[in-house]
Design an enzyme around this catalytic site. Structure first.
Site, mmCIF file in Angstrom:
data_model
loop_
_atom_site.group_PDB
_atom_site.id
_atom_site.type_symbol
_atom_site.label_atom_id
_atom_site.label_comp_id
_atom_site.label_asym_id
_atom_site.label_seq_id
_atom_site.Cartn_x
_atom_site.Cartn_y
_atom_site.Cartn_z
ATOM 1 N N LYS A 62 7.051 -20.340 -13.625
ATOM 2 C CA LYS A 62 7.001 -19.732 -12.288
ATOM 3 C C LYS A 62 6.546 -18.278 -12.357
ATOM 4 C CE LYS A 62 8.907 -23.613 -11.050
ATOM 5 N NZ LYS A 62 8.030 -24.756 -10.978
ATOM 6 N N GLU A 82 13.824 -12.810 -8.236
ATOM 7 C CA GLU A 82 12.959 -12.179 -7.243
ATOM 8 C C GLU A 82 13.778 -11.822 -6.013
ATOM 9 O OE1 GLU A 82 9.905 -15.279 -6.937
ATOM 10 O OE2 GLU A 82 10.947 -16.140 -5.243
ATOM 11 N N HIS A 89 19.511 -24.858 -1.640
ATOM 12 C CA HIS A 89 18.106 -24.764 -2.062
ATOM 13 C C HIS A 89 17.461 -26.112 -2.292
ATOM 14 C CE1 HIS A 89 19.403 -20.748 -2.519
ATOM 15 N NE2 HIS A 89 20.215 -21.065 -3.488
ATOM 16 N N ARG A 118 3.560 -31.922 -9.434
ATOM 17 C CA ARG A 118 4.009 -33.313 -9.493
ATOM 18 C C ARG A 118 3.831 -33.918 -8.120
ATOM 19 N NH1 ARG A 118 9.034 -30.219 -8.882
ATOM 20 N NH2 ARG A 118 9.593 -30.430 -6.689
#
Lengths: 163, 498
Positions: free
Chosen positions: B116, B200, B235, B292
């Site tokens: 990421k 982040e 999430h 994916r």
């Protein structure tokens, strides 16, 4: 006939009597007239006070599972012992149990540790979700019944405290 | 075209892939752990191979055993589904080294977008807006604390190889950050076999909007428009829809172009999803690339009419993409609701166990991608996803009404599921108005609590049920019959080595 069932820690008494072509059902002193009662593959249909219902249900041992328009009910017999819940302490208990079966990933305390209300005593993982078992009371760790990496069943004592 | 492929996954997605293969005349090999011996997806495969014990690390994440199974069964390609090894470059590389085609991007592209942090740098290079945060995975706690200080709390800790919400934690201060890092590392290690994490800045009330992209080996690239996946719990997306109620065609074009540029810059081939967060002023930020097939891919299939899994297989076999961007348009509206084995009335505790009865909804515009059957024991070792309800209709409001009816008619008895919770979300006026953001559930929690309005009808049913014990046993017999049926087809042959 009278039956008692438990739902979310509350007991409901249902009285059922046959009266000619229909059944009279009394729940919490409220009367219902049930007619046109048919039972078929996984479902029951009936008319109550004029309204028609078609309901899916299943049974396993003493438990009754019922679905009504996207709402679900699981009824247990009244005498069934109330299970202790480990996570959100509704009851103040000195025994910490996991409310679900799973893998004991971590026991961040050791015997003799002084712990305060809310301290994590064990982490159990099932279906990729980790569940932290916190103590509902202040105390001292008396006994740890499982090792990290072991499989634990639901409602078995994992950590025991002394107050 | 391939003659035979191995599906390195389980549950509903294994069935989805097997269906596509059957239609294309391709034979399939299913793999299973000992906990999945009786799982439905194996009934859809032409062969089944046992690959080990229930723990994912010894079965579905066990690269040597899966490669070995692929070689022994003589497949030309492997479809990894989602989760497990789907985004693992080591696995893609192992396939390449053994002359097996990995149905997904190359190991190199996977390593880039799967990391990421590296993908944030790629996105930045092509000028895509990104959320401030780390550009390398952190090792030392002080690196995390410094970055948190720089961007300001709250921050979000994420697994570098993560996806599907696993290993993500929000921290509001230094103390929480330290705890979150430890939790994330542990979960990342267990879910992805790698404990690298980064942080982040955490945006307040953003929308999650992602773009489905297809790119072939010849450099042709199209996007299949967006999916809005703002309804999340911990999430994890639980309800997705397309089109997004807030996207204008102008914004769609701009975000779609950005998504295609990122995919192209990463030299990414196959189906991929570029995820963005959008703030309340409709500014969008690149989040990550999901390398994916996504859990929520069916809603895109419903509105565009393009079969994403078939396209994955065609692209992997080297075929040229015959879709032009101008051919892609959205027709009607689609919503997906993910059905999980968890108890919405008790803190969403996982609810593995025996399913006593299943009745799936039917009707126009209704699609159920399911991996379950009456009598099956849901294992505790894997993700709680049981099935997906996908609903299409002409407009957003029509689709909402149809989804509510479909959830009413979706009956799973014996274990707890989130069906009532999904229904309560879709019934809120906020959902109808399209006022969505990733904290929707927390913010509307009071209107999402169980009502149990039909308790008296349920109690009457219980009483009548007790009355008719004898007839009930007939029903049980019926259920046990239906549970034996899928078994009549199994085991054309199976091998077991581990």
């Amino acid at each position: 006939m009278e039956i008692k069932v438990n739902f979310l820690n509350k007991t409901y008494k249902i009285i059922l009597e046959k009266e000619g072509d229909f059944y009279k059902i009394i729940i919490n002193e409220k009367k219902y007239e049930v007619s046109d009662f048919t039972i078929c593959a996984g479902g029951i249909s009936f008319r109550v006070n004029g309204n028609f219902f078609s309901i899916n249900y299943a049974e396993d041992k003493d438990k009754k599972f019922i679905a009504v328009d996207g709402e679900y009910y699981v009824f247990e017999p009244e005498k069934m012992e109330k299970k202790k819940t480990g996570t959100v302490a509704t009851e103040k208990s000195n025994i910490v149990v996991s409310p679900m079966p799973g893998l004991l990933v971590k026991v961040p305390v050791k015997i003799g540790d002084k712990v305060q209300t809310g301290t994590t005593l064990a982490i159990v993982e099932a279906m990729k979700m980790q569940n932290e078992l916190r103590t509902p009371i202040d105390g001292v760790v008396k006994k740890i019944n499982y090792k990290e990496g072991e499989q634990v069943d639901a409602f078995v004592p994992i950590v025991e405290l002394e107050t | 075209m391939f003659k035979k492929i191995l599906i390195a996954n389980r549950g509903e997605i294994a069935i989805r892939v097997a269906r596509a293969c059957k239609e294309m005349g391709i034979k399939t090999v299913g793999v299973y752990s000992t906990a999945d011996k009786e799982s439905l997806y194996l009934r859809y495969c032409d062969e089944a191979v046992c690959i080990g014990d229930p723990a994912p690390l010894s079965s579905y994440l066990n690269i040597p055993v899966i490669i070995d199974s692929a070689k022994k069964t003589g497949v030309e390609a492997v479809h990894p589904g989602y989760g497990f090894l789907a985004e693992n470059p080591t696995f893609a590389k192992a396939c390449e080294e053994n002359s097996i085609i990995f149905i997904g991007p190359s190991a190199k592209a996977l390593a880039l977008v799967g990391d990421k942090v590296a993908s944030r740098i790629t996105a930045k290079k092509i000028g895509a807006p990104i959320i401030p945060g780390m550009e390398i995975s952190g090792r030392e706690i002080k690196d995390f604390l410094n970055m948190a200080k720089q961007v300001g709390y709250p921050v979000i800790v994420k697994a570098a190889l993560g996806g599907g919400g696993k290993g993500m934690h929000i921290a509001k201060d230094d103390k929480e950050l330290k705890e979150s890092i430890e939790m994330s590392r542990r979960e990342a290690k267990s879910a992805f076999g790698d404990e690298s994490v980064y942080i982040e800045k955490y945006l307040e009330k953003p929308r999650h909007i992602e773009f489905q992209v297809l790119r072939d080996k010849h450099g042709n690239v199209v996007h299949l428009c967006e999916r809005e996946c703002s309804i999340q719990r911990r999430h994890q997306k639980i309800i997705e829809e397309t089109p997004s109620p807030v996207l204008t065609s102008q914004l769609r074009e701009k975000m779609g172009d950005t998504a295609k540029k990122i995919i192209t810059a990463a030299e990414y081939v196959n189906a991929g999803t570029v995820e963005f967060l959008m703030d309340q002023n409709k500014n969008f930020y690149f989040l990550e690339v999901n390398a994916r097939v996504q859990v929520e891919h069916p809603i895109t299939e419903m509105v565009t009419g393009i079969d994403i899994v078939k396209r994955q297989i065609l692209i992997a076999s080297g075929e040229k993409l015959d879709i032009k961007q101008g051919d892609v348009f959205q027709r009607g509206h689609a919503i997906e609701a993910r059905i999980y084995a968890e108890d919405p009335d008790n803190n969403f505790l996982p609810s593995p166990g025996k399913i006593l009865f299943v009745q799936e909804p039917q009707g126009p515009g209704i699609r159920v991608d399911s991996g379950i059957y009456s009598g099956w024991n849901v294992p505790a070792h894997y993700d709680p996803i049981l099935s997906k309800l996908i609903v299409w209709s002409e407009s957003r409001l029509d689709t909402i009404a149809r989804t509510i009816q479909a959830l009413n008619n979706y009956v799973i008895l014996g274990i707890k599921t989130n069906i009532p919770f999904l229904k309560r979300i879709i019934e809120t006026p906020q959902f109808s108005k399209g006022e969505l953001h990733t904290h929707f559930i927390d913010e509307n929690l009071s209107s999402l609590l169980p009502k149990h309005e039909n308790i008296n009808v349920a109690l009457i049913t219980a009483a009548l049920q007790s009355l008719n014990k004898k007839q009930v046993s007939i029903t049980e017999e019926r259920i046990s019959l239906s549970e034996t049926n899928p078994w009549l087809e199994i085991g054309k042959w199976e091998i077991c080595f581990h």
